[in-house]
Design an enzyme around this catalytic site. Structure first.
Site, PDB file in Angstrom:
ATOM      1  N   PHE A 181     -11.261  -7.768  13.938  1.00 25.76           N
ATOM      2  CA  PHE A 181     -10.212  -8.231  13.048  1.00 25.76           C
ATOM      3  C   PHE A 181      -9.843  -7.134  12.041  1.00 25.76           C
ATOM      4  CE2 PHE A 181      -8.921 -10.420   9.057  1.00 25.76           C
ATOM      5  CZ  PHE A 181      -7.681 -10.851   9.505  1.00 25.76           C
ATOM      6  N   GLN A 182      -8.591  -6.843  11.946  1.00 31.57           N
ATOM      7  CA  GLN A 182      -8.056  -5.811  11.048  1.00 31.57           C
ATOM      8  C   GLN A 182      -8.654  -4.446  11.293  1.00 31.57           C
ATOM      9  OE1 GLN A 182      -8.111  -7.422   6.985  1.00 31.57           O
ATOM     10  NE2 GLN A 182      -6.029  -8.155   7.356  1.00 31.57           N
ATOM     11  N   MET A 195      24.078   8.830   2.769  1.00 30.98           N
ATOM     12  CA  MET A 195      23.914  10.117   3.447  1.00 30.98           C
ATOM     13  C   MET A 195      24.238  10.005   4.926  1.00 30.98           C
ATOM     14  SD  MET A 195      23.480  13.211   3.069  1.00 30.98           S
ATOM     15  CE  MET A 195      22.534  13.918   1.731  1.00 30.98           C
ATOM     16  N   GLU A 244       0.813  -1.217   0.000  1.00 34.18           N
ATOM     17  CA  GLU A 244       0.000   0.000   0.000  1.00 34.18           C
ATOM     18  C   GLU A 244       0.845   1.264   0.000  1.00 34.18           C
ATOM     19  OE1 GLU A 244      -0.438  -2.600   1.935  1.00 34.18           O
ATOM     20  OE2 GLU A 244      -2.517  -3.293   1.762  1.00 34.18           O
ATOM     21  N   LYS A 264     -17.259  -1.134   6.152  1.00 35.96           N
ATOM     22  CA  LYS A 264     -17.723  -2.063   5.117  1.00 35.96           C
ATOM     23  C   LYS A 264     -19.246  -2.014   4.945  1.00 35.96           C
ATOM     24  CE  LYS A 264     -17.035  -6.714   3.364  1.00 35.96           C
ATOM     25  NZ  LYS A 264     -16.306  -7.982   3.536  1.00 35.96           N
TER      26      LYS A 264
HETATM   27  C1  TPP Z   1      12.212   5.690   5.592  1.00 34.85           C
HETATM   28  C2  TPP Z   1      13.494   6.336   5.956  1.00 34.85           C
HETATM   29  N1  TPP Z   1      14.303   5.774   6.880  1.00 34.85           N
HETATM   30  C3  TPP Z   1      15.477   6.346   7.215  1.00 34.85           C
HETATM   31  C4  TPP Z   1      15.862   7.519   6.625  1.00 34.85           C
HETATM   32  C5  TPP Z   1      17.181   8.183   7.011  1.00 34.85           C
HETATM   33  N2  TPP Z   1      18.072   8.285   5.848  1.00 34.85           N
HETATM   34  C6  TPP Z   1      18.185   9.397   5.106  1.00 34.85           C
HETATM   35  S1  TPP Z   1      19.180   9.205   3.800  1.00 34.85           S
HETATM   36  C7  TPP Z   1      19.540   7.628   4.227  1.00 34.85           C
HETATM   37  C8  TPP Z   1      20.468   6.799   3.393  1.00 34.85           C
HETATM   38  C9  TPP Z   1      19.832   6.453   2.102  1.00 34.85           C
HETATM   39  O1  TPP Z   1      20.609   5.453   1.461  1.00 34.85           O
HETATM   40  P1  TPP Z   1      20.468   5.221  -0.091  1.00 34.85           P
HETATM   41  O2  TPP Z   1      19.070   5.130  -0.479  1.00 34.85           O
HETATM   42  O3  TPP Z   1      21.354   4.087  -0.476  1.00 34.85           O
HETATM   43  O4  TPP Z   1      21.013   6.596  -0.682  1.00 34.85           O
HETATM   44  P2  TPP Z   1      22.511   7.188  -0.678  1.00 34.85           P
HETATM   45  O5  TPP Z   1      22.556   8.203   0.420  1.00 34.85           O
HETATM   46  O6  TPP Z   1      23.454   6.072  -0.460  1.00 34.85           O
HETATM   47  O7  TPP Z   1      22.629   7.828  -2.016  1.00 34.85           O
HETATM   48  C10 TPP Z   1      18.870   7.263   5.389  1.00 34.85           C
HETATM   49  C11 TPP Z   1      18.993   5.963   6.067  1.00 34.85           C
HETATM   50  C12 TPP Z   1      14.973   8.083   5.682  1.00 34.85           C
HETATM   51  N3  TPP Z   1      15.238   9.245   5.091  1.00 34.85           N
HETATM   52  N4  TPP Z   1      13.829   7.466   5.341  1.00 34.85           N
END
Ligand code: TPP
Ligand code: MG
Length: 593
Positions: A128-129, A489, A66, A178
């Site tokens: 349920f759900q 990042m 979803e 529902k």
């Molecule tokens: C759902 C979610 N969980 C954690 C984060 C924290 N976060 C921001 S950037 C990042 C790394 C993303 O890794 P990737 O998609 O491989 O991108 P890269 O930075 O390596 O280009 C994380 C864990 C987030 N933004 N979103």
């Protein structure tokens, strides 16, 4: 009130009573909806059955989770400006939508999320759900409904469209038990709306405000336009271009605003903020007039608020009064539709006397510190890959989506978006996993355009199941992974602020030395997972590329491929997104290297 089928027959009057589920779908059709991203379950079966009766008018795309449906609805909405519609069953189906709803809220995206709910007789019993999804979503929607009577369905859907698309746009949740879906009534689609707390008195700049804005522009010596997602939401790009044509004021665009003004125009300052250009940040710092258009002074732009644009008088134009003076007091606050304000301004505006010195100063900043990278590097640098992608697609009117992370920032920096609604990413919530489903939604809206998800390896894994959606629903999107095998990042922050201590940011097996930062780089054989093999499992084409000499041809192959295609671009993880203004700091702490 609900009318039973029996009653209806005895009355023998026209028009006929129909089910709540049919009223929902007919209402969607009445509002011009042609595509719905919907995943079924027990509590939403009647809605899906109703959808089959409208097959000729509404395309139903089945996401594989979803959340993917919610992001696909956003991809549809962000690229068209129309409402994106997603649907889920009660309980886990509904909670799986929550992140995409919150995401739409922070980026002001018009979206309607429809959820099935357990029957009204058992609401509140942990049936349920059952989840109280309206309660869960209360603060991440613009508005929300639990519909308890079939007689309310037509009005609620009508109101939902009104609320989602007017003023500052946003997501609306409609939770339909529902039994309400199954109950029959004769609908009145023109029923009056009941929105007592929603007064959209004309939000239009007054003549005096426009005159004052024009006077401030006339007197400015170092003006800057700071343009955000509001410019795109208001469809005000042409009016912005006209203002710039008349005044020659340079334009900085937020992540949400990219494409509002052509990124390849000499007067574009690109993006300001944490990973913005040096020249945008310097210009904002030295500006004497800031025209803040459809922006919200996000902390990723301002850094330390008290220091942000502090030499500047600020004109803040926004449709949402609650944004005015929220973060940064405005000298001239204007609650207005941005397009209207610009249309009026353009009738009277006169250019500042002489911007030659300001333009020269900006040109010097641009020359000194362009977005750059090491052109001599042996392997493929992510910035180079984006630059090549831009070069090969810039005349294609392509739509580019991204995940969240370094790759997202490099895309914002190195791809020069020329038109609104061509750059699509989760900006305010920063949700990993956004890119692929958003691309699928965009492709559903624009089957003839090239749609590419520039993704991170971590982000792609969060919604990789949507590869099945792309294949089975015949939505041939492309994925270009900037694969650094890390949560890049976060790695960058570890490197800069935590002595490079690796804390669960390596995406390979934990017995590999890289997992604790002791490795020597990653060889192609060590790459995990094998994304091309995964893609093949979903009947996608694809290939790996690690040699710089093969990059251009590989990107071209991706573009030319008729079906869904994954290009795994293997990049080093040691690269940092620069420049960088660390969180909460100022342009004086800007890191260039
Ligand atoms: C759902 C979610 N969980 C954690 C984060 C924290 N976060 C921001 S950037 C990042 C790394 C993303 O890794 P990737 O998609 O491989 O991108 P890269 O930075 O390596 O280009 C994380 C864990 C987030 N933004 N979103
Ligand atoms: Mg990564």
């Amino acid at each position: 009130m609900a009318t039973t089928a029996k009653n209806d027959k005895t009355r023998d009057t026209k028009p006929q009573a129909i089910s709540g589920a049919d009223i929902v779908v007919q209402s969607l059709v009445n509002h011009g909806v042609d595509t719905v991203f919907a995943f079924p379950g027990g509590a939403s079966i009647p809605l899906h059955q109703a959808l089959t009766r409208f097959r000729d008018r509404v395309r139903v795309i089945l996401p594989r989770q979803e959340q993917g449906g919610g992001f696909a609805a956003q991809g549809y909405a962000r690229t068209t400006g129309k409402v994106g519609v997603c649907m889920a069953t009660s309980g886990p189906g509904a909670t799986n939508l929550v992140t995409s709803i919150a995401d739409a809220k922070l980026d002001s995206i018009p979206m309607i999320a429809i959820t099935g709910q357990v029957g009204t007789a058992v609401i509140g019993t942990d049936a349920f759900q059952e989840t109280p999804i309206v309660e869960v979503c209360r603060s991440v929607t613009k508005h929300h409904y639990l519909v308890t009577s079939v007689g309310d369905v037509a009005r609620v859907v009508r109101e939902a469209f009104h609320v989602a698309t007017t003023g500052r746009q946003g997501p609306v949740l409609i939770d339909v038990p529902k039994d309400v879906q199954q109950a029959l009534t004769v609908p009145d689609y023109d029923v009056p709306m009941e929105l007592p707390g929603y007064h959209l008195e004309e939000r239009r700049a007054g003549a005096a405000e426009i005159a004052q804005m024009a006077a401030m522009i006339r007197k400015a010596r170092r003006p800057v336009i700071y343009a955000g997602g509001g410019v795109i939401a208001a469809d005000a790009s042409e009016e912005l271009a006209e203002l710039v044509r008349q005044t020659r004021i340079p334009v900085a665009m937020t992540l949400m605003g990219l494409g509002a003004f052509p990124g390849d125009d000499p007067l574009s300052l690109d993006m300001p903020g944490m990973h913005g250009s040096v020249y945008a940040n310097y210009a904002l710092d030295e500006a004497d007039l800031l025209l803040a258009l459809g922006v919200r002074f996000d902390d990723r732009v301002t850094g330390k608020v008290s220091e942000f644009a502090k030499r500047s008088r600020i004109v803040h134009v926004d449709i949402d009064p609650s944004e005015i003076n929220k973060i940064k007091p405005a000298h001239l606050p204007i609650v207005s539709d941005v397009r209207y304000a610009l249309l009026e301004l353009n009738k009277v505006v006169q250019p500042p006397d002489d911007l030659t010195e300001w333009h020269q100063q900006i040109a010097a900043w641009k020359k000194a510190d362009p977005f750059g990278y090491d052109g001599q590097f042996q392997g493929i640098l992510p910035q180079h890959a984006i630059s090549e992608l831009y070069r090969l697609t810039k005349d294609r009117d392509a739509i580019i989506t991204t995940g969240v992370g370094q790759h997202q920032m490099w895309t914002a920096q190195h791809y020069k978006f020329r038109r609104p609604r061509t750059h699509i990413c989760s900006s305010g919530l920063g949700t990993m996993g956004f890119g692929l489903p958003a691309a699928i939604g965009a492709k559903a809206a624009w089957p003839d355009r090239l749609v590419i998800d520039v993704d991170g390896d971590g982000s792609l894994l969060m919604n990789i199941q949507e590869m099945a959606t792309a294949y089975c629903e015949k939505l041939p999107v492309k994925v270009m992974i900037l694969n650094n095998m890390h949560l890049g990042m976060v790695v960058q922050w570890e490197d800069r602020f935590h002595a490079a201590n690796r804390a669960h940011t390596y995406l390979g097996p934990i017995d590999h030395p890289e997992a604790i930062g002791l490795g020597n780089g990653i060889t192609p054989e060590e790459r995990y997972p094998d994304f091309v093999a995964v893609a093949a499992g979903f009947s996608w084409s694809g290939r790996h590329v690690s040699e710089k000499s093969e990059l251009t041809e590989a990107i071209q192959e991706m573009i030319d491929s008729p079906g869904p295609y994954l290009l795994d671009v293997q990049i080093p993880y040691q690269e940092h997104v620069l420049p960088m203004i660390p969180s909460g700091m100022t342009v004086r702490e800007l890191i260039k290297k």
